[in-house]
Design a protein around this motif. Structure first.
Motif, PDB file in Angstrom:
ATOM      1  N   PHE A  13      40.841  11.448  20.323  1.00 40.93           N
ATOM      2  CA  PHE A  13      39.904  11.337  21.440  1.00 40.93           C
ATOM      3  C   PHE A  13      39.667  12.675  22.133  1.00 40.93           C
ATOM      4  O   PHE A  13      38.579  12.922  22.643  1.00 40.93           O
ATOM      5  CB  PHE A  13      40.387  10.314  22.453  1.00 40.93           C
ATOM      6  CG  PHE A  13      40.197   8.880  22.028  1.00 40.93           C
ATOM      7  CD1 PHE A  13      39.400   8.535  20.952  1.00 40.93           C
ATOM      8  CD2 PHE A  13      40.815   7.863  22.716  1.00 40.93           C
ATOM      9  CE1 PHE A  13      39.228   7.219  20.574  1.00 40.93           C
ATOM     10  CE2 PHE A  13      40.652   6.541  22.359  1.00 40.93           C
ATOM     11  CZ  PHE A  13      39.851   6.211  21.291  1.00 40.93           C
ATOM     12  N   ASP A  14      40.689  13.527  22.163  1.00 43.00           N
ATOM     13  CA  ASP A  14      40.536  14.825  22.821  1.00 43.00           C
ATOM     14  C   ASP A  14      39.350  15.598  22.255  1.00 43.00           C
ATOM     15  O   ASP A  14      38.696  16.345  22.963  1.00 43.00           O
ATOM     16  CB  ASP A  14      41.814  15.657  22.692  1.00 43.00           C
ATOM     17  CG  ASP A  14      42.937  15.140  23.578  1.00 43.00           C
ATOM     18  OD1 ASP A  14      42.663  14.342  24.499  1.00 43.00           O
ATOM     19  OD2 ASP A  14      44.099  15.540  23.340  1.00 43.00           O
ATOM     20  N   ARG A  15      39.072  15.394  20.982  1.00 41.67           N
ATOM     21  CA  ARG A  15      37.979  16.141  20.363  1.00 41.67           C
ATOM     22  C   ARG A  15      36.748  15.306  20.042  1.00 41.67           C
ATOM     23  O   ARG A  15      35.696  15.856  19.742  1.00 41.67           O
ATOM     24  CB  ARG A  15      38.463  16.867  19.104  1.00 41.67           C
ATOM     25  CG  ARG A  15      39.029  15.986  18.023  1.00 41.67           C
ATOM     26  CD  ARG A  15      39.423  16.807  16.794  1.00 41.67           C
ATOM     27  NE  ARG A  15      40.331  16.250  15.866  1.00 41.67           N
ATOM     28  CZ  ARG A  15      40.382  15.018  15.409  1.00 41.67           C
ATOM     29  NH1 ARG A  15      39.563  14.127  15.840  1.00 41.67           N
ATOM     30  NH2 ARG A  15      41.267  14.647  14.517  1.00 41.67           N
ATOM     31  N   SER A  16      36.831  13.970  20.141  1.00 44.97           N
ATOM     32  CA  SER A  16      35.703  13.173  19.645  1.00 44.97           C
ATOM     33  C   SER A  16      35.199  12.071  20.577  1.00 44.97           C
ATOM     34  O   SER A  16      34.213  11.425  20.243  1.00 44.97           O
ATOM     35  CB  SER A  16      36.088  12.546  18.304  1.00 44.97           C
ATOM     36  OG  SER A  16      37.141  11.627  18.487  1.00 44.97           O
ATOM     37  N   LYS A  17      35.813  11.854  21.734  1.00 39.20           N
ATOM     38  CA  LYS A  17      35.412  10.682  22.519  1.00 39.20           C
ATOM     39  C   LYS A  17      33.974  10.760  23.023  1.00 39.20           C
ATOM     40  O   LYS A  17      33.289   9.744  23.093  1.00 39.20           O
ATOM     41  CB  LYS A  17      36.399  10.370  23.635  1.00 39.20           C
ATOM     42  CG  LYS A  17      36.368  11.220  24.837  1.00 39.20           C
ATOM     43  CD  LYS A  17      37.358  10.669  25.849  1.00 39.20           C
ATOM     44  CE  LYS A  17      37.708  11.730  26.852  1.00 39.20           C
ATOM     45  NZ  LYS A  17      38.784  11.292  27.719  1.00 39.20           N
ATOM     46  N   GLU A  18      33.488  11.934  23.362  1.00 40.44           N
ATOM     47  CA  GLU A  18      32.095  12.063  23.802  1.00 40.44           C
ATOM     48  C   GLU A  18      31.138  11.674  22.680  1.00 40.44           C
ATOM     49  O   GLU A  18      30.153  10.957  22.905  1.00 40.44           O
ATOM     50  CB  GLU A  18      31.830  13.495  24.263  1.00 40.44           C
ATOM     51  CG  GLU A  18      30.526  13.657  24.997  1.00 40.44           C
ATOM     52  CD  GLU A  18      30.491  12.913  26.329  1.00 40.44           C
ATOM     53  OE1 GLU A  18      29.420  12.361  26.646  1.00 40.44           O
ATOM     54  OE2 GLU A  18      31.513  12.867  27.033  1.00 40.44           O
ATOM     55  N   MET A  19      31.437  12.094  21.465  1.00 43.29           N
ATOM     56  CA  MET A  19      30.578  11.762  20.320  1.00 43.29           C
ATOM     57  C   MET A  19      30.669  10.278  19.975  1.00 43.29           C
ATOM     58  O   MET A  19      29.654   9.645  19.658  1.00 43.29           O
ATOM     59  CB  MET A  19      30.958  12.639  19.119  1.00 43.29           C
ATOM     60  CG  MET A  19      30.677  14.113  19.359  1.00 43.29           C
ATOM     61  SD  MET A  19      31.289  15.181  18.035  1.00 43.29           S
ATOM     62  CE  MET A  19      33.057  15.062  18.265  1.00 43.29           C
ATOM     63  N   ILE A  20      31.872   9.717  20.043  1.00 43.67           N
ATOM     64  CA  ILE A  20      32.040   8.279  19.802  1.00 43.67           C
ATOM     65  C   ILE A  20      31.227   7.494  20.826  1.00 43.67           C
ATOM     66  O   ILE A  20      30.514   6.544  20.491  1.00 43.67           O
ATOM     67  CB  ILE A  20      33.532   7.880  19.850  1.00 43.67           C
ATOM     68  CG1 ILE A  20      34.302   8.510  18.691  1.00 43.67           C
ATOM     69  CG2 ILE A  20      33.675   6.354  19.835  1.00 43.67           C
ATOM     70  CD1 ILE A  20      35.819   8.401  18.823  1.00 43.67           C
ATOM     71  N   SER A  21      31.325   7.888  22.084  1.00 40.95           N
ATOM     72  CA  SER A  21      30.596   7.217  23.154  1.00 40.95           C
ATOM     73  C   SER A  21      29.086   7.265  22.909  1.00 40.95           C
ATOM     74  O   SER A  21      28.383   6.266  23.089  1.00 40.95           O
ATOM     75  CB  SER A  21      30.938   7.855  24.506  1.00 40.95           C
ATOM     76  OG  SER A  21      30.246   7.223  25.547  1.00 40.95           O
ATOM     77  N   LYS A  22      28.581   8.412  22.498  1.00 45.05           N
ATOM     78  CA  LYS A  22      27.143   8.531  22.209  1.00 45.05           C
ATOM     79  C   LYS A  22      26.729   7.595  21.072  1.00 45.05           C
ATOM     80  O   LYS A  22      25.694   6.938  21.149  1.00 45.05           O
ATOM     81  CB  LYS A  22      26.786   9.975  21.860  1.00 45.05           C
ATOM     82  CG  LYS A  22      26.765  10.876  23.062  1.00 45.05           C
ATOM     83  CD  LYS A  22      26.446  12.306  22.680  1.00 45.05           C
ATOM     84  CE  LYS A  22      26.525  13.178  23.935  1.00 45.05           C
ATOM     85  NZ  LYS A  22      26.298  14.587  23.642  1.00 45.05           N
ATOM     86  N   GLY A  23      27.530   7.520  20.022  1.00 45.39           N
ATOM     87  CA  GLY A  23      27.231   6.622  18.917  1.00 45.39           C
ATOM     88  C   GLY A  23      27.242   5.166  19.343  1.00 45.39           C
ATOM     89  O   GLY A  23      26.346   4.391  18.983  1.00 45.39           O
TER      90      GLY A  23
END
Length: 129
Positions: A13-23
């Motif tokens: 999540f430290d590196r990907s939560k913003e991208m996951i949220s956008k998806g």
């Protein structure tokens, strides 16, 4: 209304939560005809020794729980699930094998929003899609 919890490894999540949220948000908007401004995501970041998952999943493994008003058709829910797989893969590079999704539906009268039961709210979107 759709409230979304995403469980996964904190290191991921430290590196990907913003991208996951956008998806996730793109999938919700598309499948549920949801207003763009409605975004309710909560990330539950777990340490490695607090998150056990099968050996055939990678460290990118996430669990998505969606709580939403009852009323969507079976086809709409299937579309939502497929859109989630597609949009998360595009946004965050997480394969479908590393995503598990559960949808929990409850009647509007079981929700409290802005000081009233949700069945008394005027919504700016359609639930019966």
């Amino acid at each position: 209304m759709a409230q979304i919890k995403i469980y996964g490894l904190k290191s991921n999540f430290d590196r990907s939560k913003e991208m996951i949220s956008k998806g996730i948000h793109r999938a919700i908007i598309s499948a549920l005809n949801y207003p763009v401004e409605k975004k309710f995501h909560r990330f539950i970041a777990l340490e490695k020794d607090d998150f056990f998952y099968p050996d055939d999943r990678s460290q990118n493994y996430i669990i998505i729980e969606i709580s939403m008003f009852a009323g969507r058709s079976v086809q709409t829910k299937k579309s939502l699930i497929m859109n989630l797989y597609t949009e998360i893969a595009k946004a965050a590079g997480i394969d479908a094998e590393d995503i598990e999704i559960t949808i929990f539906e409850t009647p509007k009268e079981n929700w409290g929003i802005r000081g009233v039961p949700a069945n008394e709210l005027r919504l700016n979107y359609q639930v019966e899609v």
